[in-house]
Design a protein around this motif. Structure first.
Motif, PDB file in Angstrom:
ATOM      1  N   ALA A  70       0.183  -1.387   0.198  1.00  0.00           N
ATOM      2  CA  ALA A  70       0.257   0.008   0.199  1.00  0.00           C
ATOM      3  C   ALA A  70       0.923   1.050   0.020  1.00  0.00           C
ATOM      4  O   ALA A  70       0.613   1.852  -0.991  1.00  0.00           O
ATOM      5  N   ALA A  71       2.195   1.279   0.970  1.00  0.00           N
ATOM      6  CA  ALA A  71       2.777   2.229   0.577  1.00  0.00           C
ATOM      7  C   ALA A  71       3.613   3.112  -0.411  1.00  0.00           C
ATOM      8  O   ALA A  71       4.226   4.040  -0.968  1.00  0.00           O
ATOM      9  N   ASN A  72       3.960   1.499  -1.966  1.00  0.00           N
ATOM     10  CA  ASN A  72       4.764   1.594  -2.239  1.00  0.00           C
ATOM     11  C   ASN A  72       3.915   2.134  -3.747  1.00  0.00           C
ATOM     12  O   ASN A  72       4.511   2.985  -4.404  1.00  0.00           O
ATOM     13  N   ASP A  73       2.758   1.679  -4.174  1.00  0.00           N
ATOM     14  CA  ASP A  73       2.280   1.249  -5.126  1.00  0.00           C
ATOM     15  C   ASP A  73       0.909   2.261  -5.006  1.00  0.00           C
ATOM     16  O   ASP A  73      -0.016   2.151  -5.959  1.00  0.00           O
ATOM     17  N   GLY A  74       0.746   2.456  -4.110  1.00  0.00           N
ATOM     18  CA  GLY A  74      -0.711   3.590  -3.741  1.00  0.00           C
ATOM     19  C   GLY A  74      -2.178   2.527  -3.806  1.00  0.00           C
ATOM     20  O   GLY A  74      -2.879   3.173  -3.996  1.00  0.00           O
ATOM     21  N   ALA A  75      -1.761   1.471  -3.469  1.00  0.00           N
ATOM     22  CA  ALA A  75      -2.739   0.626  -3.661  1.00  0.00           C
ATOM     23  C   ALA A  75      -3.641   0.871  -2.507  1.00  0.00           C
ATOM     24  O   ALA A  75      -3.330   0.965  -1.406  1.00  0.00           O
ATOM     25  N   LYS A  76      -5.097   0.305  -2.548  1.00  0.00           N
ATOM     26  CA  LYS A  76      -6.435   0.937  -1.706  1.00  0.00           C
ATOM     27  C   LYS A  76      -5.546  -1.234  -0.301  1.00  0.00           C
ATOM     28  O   LYS A  76      -5.806  -1.228  -1.061  1.00  0.00           O
ATOM     29  N   LEU A  77      -6.675  -0.190   0.575  1.00  0.00           N
ATOM     30  CA  LEU A  77      -6.165  -1.110   1.360  1.00  0.00           C
ATOM     31  C   LEU A  77      -8.167  -2.108   1.888  1.00  0.00           C
ATOM     32  O   LEU A  77      -8.871  -0.951   0.921  1.00  0.00           O
ATOM     33  N   SER A  78      -7.891  -3.600   1.715  1.00  0.00           N
ATOM     34  CA  SER A  78      -9.290  -3.896   2.304  1.00  0.00           C
ATOM     35  C   SER A  78      -9.940  -2.839   3.433  1.00  0.00           C
ATOM     36  O   SER A  78      -9.058  -2.673   4.081  1.00  0.00           O
ATOM     37  N   PRO A  79     -11.241  -2.842   3.286  1.00  0.00           N
ATOM     38  CA  PRO A  79     -11.738  -2.392   4.979  1.00  0.00           C
ATOM     39  C   PRO A  79     -11.209  -3.072   6.238  1.00  0.00           C
ATOM     40  O   PRO A  79     -11.408  -2.279   7.081  1.00  0.00           O
ATOM     41  N   GLY A  80     -11.824  -4.697   6.559  1.00  0.00           N
ATOM     42  CA  GLY A  80     -11.065  -5.209   7.546  1.00  0.00           C
ATOM     43  C   GLY A  80      -9.517  -5.175   7.443  1.00  0.00           C
ATOM     44  O   GLY A  80      -8.357  -4.632   8.469  1.00  0.00           O
ATOM     45  N   GLU A  81      -8.653  -4.617   6.456  1.00  0.00           N
ATOM     46  CA  GLU A  81      -6.882  -4.499   6.716  1.00  0.00           C
ATOM     47  C   GLU A  81      -6.617  -3.673   6.874  1.00  0.00           C
ATOM     48  O   GLU A  81      -6.150  -2.987   8.236  1.00  0.00           O
ATOM     49  N   PHE A  82      -7.565  -2.172   6.478  1.00  0.00           N
ATOM     50  CA  PHE A  82      -7.841  -0.927   7.056  1.00  0.00           C
ATOM     51  C   PHE A  82      -7.813  -0.784   8.961  1.00  0.00           C
ATOM     52  O   PHE A  82      -7.473   0.195   9.429  1.00  0.00           O
ATOM     53  N   ILE A  83      -9.056  -1.371   9.274  1.00  0.00           N
ATOM     54  CA  ILE A  83      -9.668  -1.452  11.253  1.00  0.00           C
ATOM     55  C   ILE A  83      -7.904  -2.056  11.650  1.00  0.00           C
ATOM     56  O   ILE A  83      -7.565  -1.898  12.654  1.00  0.00           O
ATOM     57  N   ASN A  84      -8.013  -3.072  10.863  1.00  0.00           N
ATOM     58  CA  ASN A  84      -6.804  -3.889  11.677  1.00  0.00           C
ATOM     59  C   ASN A  84      -5.082  -2.593  11.589  1.00  0.00           C
ATOM     60  O   ASN A  84      -4.685  -3.044  12.834  1.00  0.00           O
ATOM     61  N   GLN A  85      -5.343  -2.003  11.165  1.00  0.00           N
ATOM     62  CA  GLN A  85      -3.747  -1.288  10.649  1.00  0.00           C
ATOM     63  C   GLN A  85      -4.351   0.010  12.640  1.00  0.00           C
ATOM     64  O   GLN A  85      -4.036   0.290  12.733  1.00  0.00           O
ATOM     65  N   VAL A  86      -5.613   0.189  11.867  1.00  0.00           N
ATOM     66  CA  VAL A  86      -5.884   1.225  12.742  1.00  0.00           C
ATOM     67  C   VAL A  86      -5.691   0.614  14.764  1.00  0.00           C
ATOM     68  O   VAL A  86      -5.644   1.739  15.132  1.00  0.00           O
ATOM     69  N   LYS A  87      -6.428  -0.599  14.296  1.00  0.00           N
ATOM     70  CA  LYS A  87      -6.253  -1.081  16.262  1.00  0.00           C
ATOM     71  C   LYS A  87      -5.130  -1.395  16.192  1.00  0.00           C
ATOM     72  O   LYS A  87      -3.927  -0.715  17.514  1.00  0.00           O
ATOM     73  N   VAL A  88      -3.722  -1.236  15.272  1.00  0.00           N
ATOM     74  CA  VAL A  88      -2.473  -1.382  15.691  1.00  0.00           C
ATOM     75  C   VAL A  88      -2.003  -0.348  16.409  1.00  0.00           C
ATOM     76  O   VAL A  88      -1.528  -0.007  17.563  1.00  0.00           O
ATOM     77  N   GLU A  89      -2.174   0.589  14.923  1.00  0.00           N
ATOM     78  CA  GLU A  89      -1.760   2.301  15.600  1.00  0.00           C
ATOM     79  C   GLU A  89      -2.211   2.928  16.976  1.00  0.00           C
ATOM     80  O   GLU A  89      -1.872   3.587  17.741  1.00  0.00           O
ATOM     81  N   ALA A  90      -3.653   1.921  17.211  1.00  0.00           N
ATOM     82  CA  ALA A  90      -4.262   2.902  18.040  1.00  0.00           C
ATOM     83  C   ALA A  90      -3.221   2.558  19.558  1.00  0.00           C
ATOM     84  O   ALA A  90      -3.805   2.546  20.956  1.00  0.00           O
TER      85      ALA A  90
END
Length: 72
Positions: free
Chosen positions: A5-25
């Motif tokens: 996602a960081a390198n090619d600007g690909a969109k994240l799936s909603p589930g992956e996005f929520i998991n990343q938000v939890k990790v950052e929180a």
């Protein structure tokens, strides 16, 4: 953030996005009650000092303008 996602600007799936938000929180460090109280008191005192300072500056400039207008 994953490399794909960081390198090619690909969109994240909603589930992956929520998991990343939890990790950052989990990385958030919340202030303690004492730190919050201390900071609040400091802000209140600083606000009072600045209010008095600007009241004084405003009064001085007000008197100066009144004096200059009285000369006209």
């Amino acid at each position: 953030m994953n490399d794909r996602a960081a390198n090619d600007g690909a969109k994240l799936s909603p589930g992956e996005f929520i998991n990343q938000v939890k990790v950052e929180a989990r990385k958030v460090v919340w202030p303690t009650r004492q730190e919050t109280l201390t900071t609040g008191i400091f802000v209140g005192i600083l606000m009072l000092i600045l209010a008095v300072f600007f009241l004084g500056i405003d009064t001085v400039f007000g008197k100066l303008v009144q004096f200059l207008l009285s000369l006209a």
